[in-house]
Motif scaffolding. Structure first.
Motif, short mmCIF file in Angstrom:
data_model
loop_
_atom_site.label_atom_id
_atom_site.label_comp_id
_atom_site.label_asym_id
_atom_site.label_seq_id
_atom_site.Cartn_x
_atom_site.Cartn_y
_atom_site.Cartn_z
N UNK A 313 12.31 49.55 60.63
CA UNK A 313 11.38 49.38 61.28
C UNK A 313 10.61 48.12 61.49
N UNK A 314 10.69 47.41 60.47
CA UNK A 314 10.63 45.96 59.39
C UNK A 314 11.35 45.03 60.47
N UNK A 315 12.78 45.32 60.33
CA UNK A 315 13.33 44.15 60.98
C UNK A 315 12.90 44.82 63.08
N UNK A 316 12.92 45.76 63.39
CA UNK A 316 12.30 45.82 65.23
C UNK A 316 10.69 45.21 64.91
N UNK A 317 9.84 45.26 63.96
CA UNK A 317 9.04 44.05 63.96
C UNK A 317 9.20 42.80 64.19
N UNK A 318 10.14 41.66 63.56
CA UNK A 318 10.66 40.53 63.10
C UNK A 318 11.08 39.96 64.08
N UNK A 319 12.04 41.50 65.02
CA UNK A 319 12.23 40.69 66.26
C UNK A 319 11.63 41.10 67.49
N UNK A 320 10.70 41.72 67.88
CA UNK A 320 9.06 41.48 68.80
C UNK A 320 8.43 40.30 68.15
N UNK A 321 8.48 40.09 67.12
CA UNK A 321 7.13 38.84 66.71
C UNK A 321 8.24 37.50 66.94
N UNK A 322 9.08 37.69 66.59
CA UNK A 322 10.66 36.14 67.59
C UNK A 322 10.06 36.20 68.68
N UNK A 323 10.30 37.20 69.11
CA UNK A 323 10.04 37.68 70.66
C UNK A 323 8.61 35.99 71.56
N UNK A 324 7.93 37.07 70.77
CA UNK A 324 6.20 36.78 71.05
C UNK A 324 6.22 34.61 70.47
N UNK A 325 6.73 34.50 69.33
CA UNK A 325 6.61 33.61 69.23
C UNK A 325 7.46 31.67 70.10
N UNK A 326 8.79 32.55 70.90
CA UNK A 326 9.26 32.33 71.30
C UNK A 326 8.31 31.79 73.04
N UNK A 327 7.59 33.05 73.12
CA UNK A 327 7.05 33.07 74.48
C UNK A 327 5.96 31.80 73.92
N UNK A 328 5.39 32.39 73.10
CA UNK A 328 4.32 31.20 73.31
C UNK A 328 4.32 29.41 72.98
N UNK A 329 5.65 29.15 72.16
CA UNK A 329 6.37 27.79 72.28
C UNK A 329 6.68 27.32 73.47
N UNK A 330 7.26 28.21 74.50
CA UNK A 330 7.85 27.42 75.69
C UNK A 330 6.00 28.12 76.35
N UNK A 331 5.23 28.23 76.19
CA UNK A 331 4.54 28.17 77.11
C UNK A 331 3.22 26.54 76.57
N UNK A 332 3.39 26.17 75.32
CA UNK A 332 3.27 25.15 74.65
C UNK A 332 3.42 24.27 75.32
N UNK A 333 5.26 24.29 75.54
CA UNK A 333 5.76 23.44 76.25
C UNK A 333 6.04 22.95 77.58
N UNK A 334 5.34 24.02 78.29
CA UNK A 334 5.24 23.63 79.36
C UNK A 334 3.66 22.83 79.62
N UNK A 335 3.10 23.42 78.62
CA UNK A 335 1.51 22.27 79.33
C UNK A 335 1.60 21.29 78.71
N UNK A 336 2.86 20.55 77.50
CA UNK A 336 2.90 19.72 77.30
C UNK A 336 3.43 18.88 79.06
#
Length: 579
Positions: A313-336
């Motif tokens: 269960x923890x590995x699933x949560x970590x994978x989903x958190x990583x996806x969200x982090x990549x999405x946030x990073x992509x949006x921040x790069x678009x703003x830059x």
């Protein structure tokens, strides 16, 4: 298999513990033996030194000297030596003539008297006769009592003899045995002559060589003792001061004053017991550790089974958190990226506005300047013929107006590149003009630039007005840098090097910060206060020099001033173009 592995580990740990403990206990034992060596050496040296000066003192007595010279009674000498031996607690004192015969002795009236005995074969007699002093340990050939002999030579006129004191060291040996101190003394050949161990008496540490045996036999040092067949005590020669034998180890040191070897020994039985005890403790500790590790491993497996689902269960949560982090990073790069594009658009609009402003400024200023030129021309026509001063001022004013007309045409050179007209010019001419142009500003600042140029002309293909604009801009920047610096200076230097014309403007002003230095030639970048500058001066200079195949180099450090260097190809290097 696990049991076998555990037993192997136990045996290995026991062996390592035994080896380590063996090294530690032997090292500690050697340290203790070294201390025993020091104490024993000092005790023996003290006993020997106590009587070392006795032969010299006794030899000064007139009775001894008269007896040696044949002028006094030998009985008087006997009584004197007997009295001195008693008071000094020495073994015996005896006087030997030049032929080695004893003529007086402290034991003259006791069995085994030395009187009449010849000791010419003894090294202590031979050394004293030859060198003045002698010392030797030996078993007495007359009494059979071992002792240490100290001798000194006596010269009385033509008569010569030797006075000898015999030091009995057996009381020291008795003290060692009572104190159970395992120490011994050996002579220079390694033969033990004094020992707390009776079985070591008159045995050699190592095998005696034939020449050593011959020397011992000649001196009769161990009269009545057979040394040739005795088994040596040590298994090998001393190594680094350490020596060992069957069931014992020892440390050996040389006594400087006598040449003897002092030996401090110790049984290895107790050391082996300590090492074996350490090995047993290590084996038990290893067994206990192995049992604890086994119990811990079983508990770990049980806990791992219980936590398996939680880990999934923890590995699933970590994978989903990583996806969200990549999405946030992509949006921040678009703003830059969007912000960078917006800044680029603003800069482009500034450049376009600069072009329009340049054209408007040229259009608005050119007509008033033309009118001023026409007015000055009309004024010249109305002058009297002898008014040369006014004519000169009007002519100079007209020249300045023409210069302004030519300069305003270059305001839009940064936004739009036009055709570049080049002619063969002397580079020093626009430099001098620029110096005259900034002279009022230099007088206000209080720093007049110094111009250094070689003799002759330095010809390049360029435009005089545009080069003058470049030099004036560099001089104005230098004057701004030294405005508030006391004792500052500005140097303009013109020279040639490697087919290039080199022009440098160097000041001793405030300098440029290292973070700002890479950006000073960029458009709209300025370190001056808001409203004082648009930040286009160096950018326009760089653009003008590029039209003439020139370069602009800026070197500076805070507090050390600034050096701006301009390089251009000499006209002689491009002869075809000049023609």
């Amino acid at each position: 298999m696990t049991l076998v592995r555990s037993l192997v580990f136990v045996a290995l740990a026991a062996a390592l513990a035994w080896g380590g403990a063996q090294g530690v206990v032997i090292s500690r034992a050697q340290t203790e033996l070294d201390q025993t060596l020091l104490l024993t050496t000092r005790a023996v040296e003290t006993e020997v030194e106590r009587l070392r000066a006795l032969p010299d003192v006794a030899a000064e007595d007139v009775r001894v000297r008269d007896a040696l010279a044949g002028q006094g009674a030998l009985q008087a000498a006997n009584h004197y030596l007997e009295t001195v031996a008693v008071h000094a607690q020495a073994g015996e004192l005896f006087l030997i003539d030049a032929q080695g015969d004893t003529i007086a002795s402290s034991n003259w009236n006791r069995p085994g008297s030395f009187v009449g005995q010849n000791y010419a074969f003894r090294p202590y007699f031979q050394d004293a006769m030859a060198q003045g002093k002698g010392q030797f340990y030996a078993i007495g050939v007359t009494t059979g009592v071992p002792g240490y002999f100290l001798s000194t030579r006596i010269d009385v006129g033509d008569a010569r003899g030797v006075l000898v004191v015999k030091l009995d060291l057996r009381p020291i040996e008795e003290i060692w045995r009572v104190a159970e101190a395992d120490v011994a003394l050996a002579d220079e050949n390694g033969v033990v002559f004094l020992s707390a161990r009776p079985d070591w008496q008159y045995r050699a540490l190592t095998h005696l060589q034939p020449d050593q045996l011959a020397r011992i036999e000649a001196t009769r040092a161990y009269s009545g003792i057979v040394l040739a067949g005795a088994e040596p005590l040590a298994q090998a020669a001393p190594d680094g001061g350490s020596v060992g034998g069957d069931g014992w180890i020892a440390r050996v040191a040389t006594m400087p004053s006598t040449g003897w070897q002092v030996i401090a020994a110790r049984s290895t039985a107790g050391l082996q017991a300590l090492s074996i005890g350490a090995a047993i403790l290590a084996a038990l500790a290893t067994l206990a550790l192995a049992a604890a590790l086994k119990a811990w491993d079983q508990r770990r497996q049980l806990v791992a089974l219980r936590l398996q689902q939680s880990e999934k269960l923890e590995s699933m949560v970590v994978a989903r958190t990583a996806d969200l982090a990549r999405e946030v990073e992509a949006r921040a790069q678009v703003e830059v990226d969007l912000r960078a594009a917006q800044e680029a658009l603003v800069h482009t609009e500034k450049m376009a506005a600069l072009g329009r402003m340049s054209a408007a400024i040229v259009h608005e200023i050119s007509q008033p300047l033309a009118a001023m030129e026409a007015t000055l021309s009309a004024a010249e026509l109305g002058l009297r013929g002898d008014d040369t001063a006014t004519a000169t001022r009007l002519h100079k004013a007209k020249g300045l107006i023409r210069r302004m007309q030519r300069t305003t045409k270059h305001l839009k050179s940064f936004a739009r590149k036009d055709g570049v007209e080049r002619s063969l010019i002397d580079l020093s001419v626009p430099v001098v003009s620029a110096l005259e142009l900034v002279a009022p500003r230099a007088r206000d600042v209080g720093v007049m630039p110094v111009f250094e140029a070689p003799e002759g002309k330095i010809k390049v293909l360029a435009g005089t007005i545009r080069i003058e604009q470049v030099v004036a801009n560099l001089l104005l920047n230098a004057l701004d840098a030294v405005a508030d610096v006391s004792g500052a200076a500005i140097t303009v230097r013109l020279e040639t090097e490697g087919g290039l014309a080199c022009l440098s403007v160097e000041d001793t002003g405030k300098g440029i910060a290292q973070n700002d230095l890479p950006h000073v030639a960029e458009p709209f970048f300025s370190t001056k206060l808001t409203g004082e500058s648009l930040g286009l001066g160096l950018a326009i200079c760089k653009a003008i020099l590029s039209d003439f195949n020139g370069t602009l180099d800026i070197r500076s450090a805070p507090g050390s001033g600034t050096r701006v260097s301009v390089t251009m190809p000499l006209a002689v290097a491009t002869g075809a173009e000049a023609a």
